[in-house]
Design an enzyme around this catalytic site. Sequence first.
Site, PDB file in Angstrom:
ATOM      1  N   ALA A  74       0.836  -1.381   0.043  1.00 25.72           N
ATOM      2  CA  ALA A  74      -0.037   0.069  -0.210  1.00 25.72           C
ATOM      3  C   ALA A  74       1.084   1.283   0.002  1.00 25.72           C
ATOM      4  O   ALA A  74       1.143   1.618   0.976  1.00 25.72           O
ATOM      5  CB  ALA A  74      -1.078  -0.053   1.256  1.00 25.72           C
ATOM      6  N   TYR A 141      10.198   8.936  -4.970  1.00 24.19           N
ATOM      7  CA  TYR A 141       9.512   7.676  -4.816  1.00 24.19           C
ATOM      8  C   TYR A 141      10.767   6.747  -4.227  1.00 24.19           C
ATOM      9  O   TYR A 141      10.422   6.091  -3.095  1.00 24.19           O
ATOM     10  CB  TYR A 141       9.208   7.214  -6.014  1.00 24.19           C
ATOM     11  CG  TYR A 141       8.809   5.713  -6.134  1.00 24.19           C
ATOM     12  CD1 TYR A 141       7.842   5.117  -5.299  1.00 24.19           C
ATOM     13  CD2 TYR A 141       9.420   4.862  -6.966  1.00 24.19           C
ATOM     14  CE1 TYR A 141       7.275   3.759  -5.406  1.00 24.19           C
ATOM     15  CE2 TYR A 141       9.211   3.639  -7.028  1.00 24.19           C
ATOM     16  CZ  TYR A 141       8.149   2.921  -6.207  1.00 24.19           C
ATOM     17  OH  TYR A 141       8.028   1.728  -6.261  1.00 24.19           O
TER      18      TYR A 141
END
Length: 330
Positions: A74, A141
Amino acid sequence: MAILVLGGAGYIGSHTVYELIDAGRDVVVADNLLTGFRAAVHPKARFYRLDIRDRAAVDALLEREEIGGVIHFAASSQVGESMSDPLKYYDNNLGGTTVLLQSMVAHGIDKIVFSSTAAAYGEPERVPITEDDKTAPTNCYGETKLAMEKMMGWTERAHGLRYVALRYFNACGAHPSATIGEAHDPETHLIPLILQVPNGQRDRLSVFGDDYPTRDGTCVRDYIHVCDLAQAHILALDHLSRGGQSDVFNLGNGVGYTVMEVIDTARRVTGHAIPTQMCPPRAGDPAQLVASSAKAKRILGWTPRYDSLEDIVGTAWSWHKSHPHGFEEK
Ligand code: UDP
């Protein structure tokens, strides 16, 4: 005891749930459905719609279900977006994982396998890349994924929670049944974008840079089938269940293909000409990313089943051809 898959409605998560159910495991899926799809969740998994940043919701789930181990997907995963909205990545990836680990520690759940990324390395000093090579992410990221790995390390020291971080190279392909596959909005990944051309959704494919120091000037990447990635998560959780130590593993095929080679493969698979257009390079794209997965093979006993790019693109094409709008019905 069930396995909890967080982000089990997303691309890699949904394929892992299919592999777990096929292996006879009891599976609970939690997903906030912001980028995942309810239709991607295997009908035999128990589904909870929740956000892992919501401590009360995570606590309630861990109290209700008997969870033996967690597989955690997630997270936000778009490189470009992470550069324009870095705080979203800190909030979702690091904030979410903080809450999750707090709740796991409070409930005595001591095993987690989670998605890391080749972006943790940044511009590689050599290929194939091994796990002890330098980590210097060039985008936010990759930075948040590397920070998640470190967060797990400190949590283990304090609370004994063991972890496996899996650094994926280029995930691609779809379940061989073509019931689930890749569906991102916006789509930024090479193979689904290529397949939009034979699917009549795009005229041509933009090739980002043809002046890299590679055999044809386009970027080299290591494409690994999503079902092979899924298997690695199961093996990693089994490794922890046997008492194995926390560790980090690369997951790739160990073979690099240029962007033009991937396009040629898609031409053969689809029988379509797939016109291309040369464009400037995309910021932050390293010339070559190829994994050494020797460690995952040695310690986890992982053997990728899809070693032919043609077969990998073939599974992606079966999915996209039969679901031109992904999970949305239009
Ligand atoms: N790429 C491209 N055209 C596109 C999308 C991607 O040339 O429309 C290239 C991209 O520059 C990279 C490779 O394809 O070299 C794989 O990109 P992708 O976004 O799929 O994965 P990444 O390697 O960025 O994780």
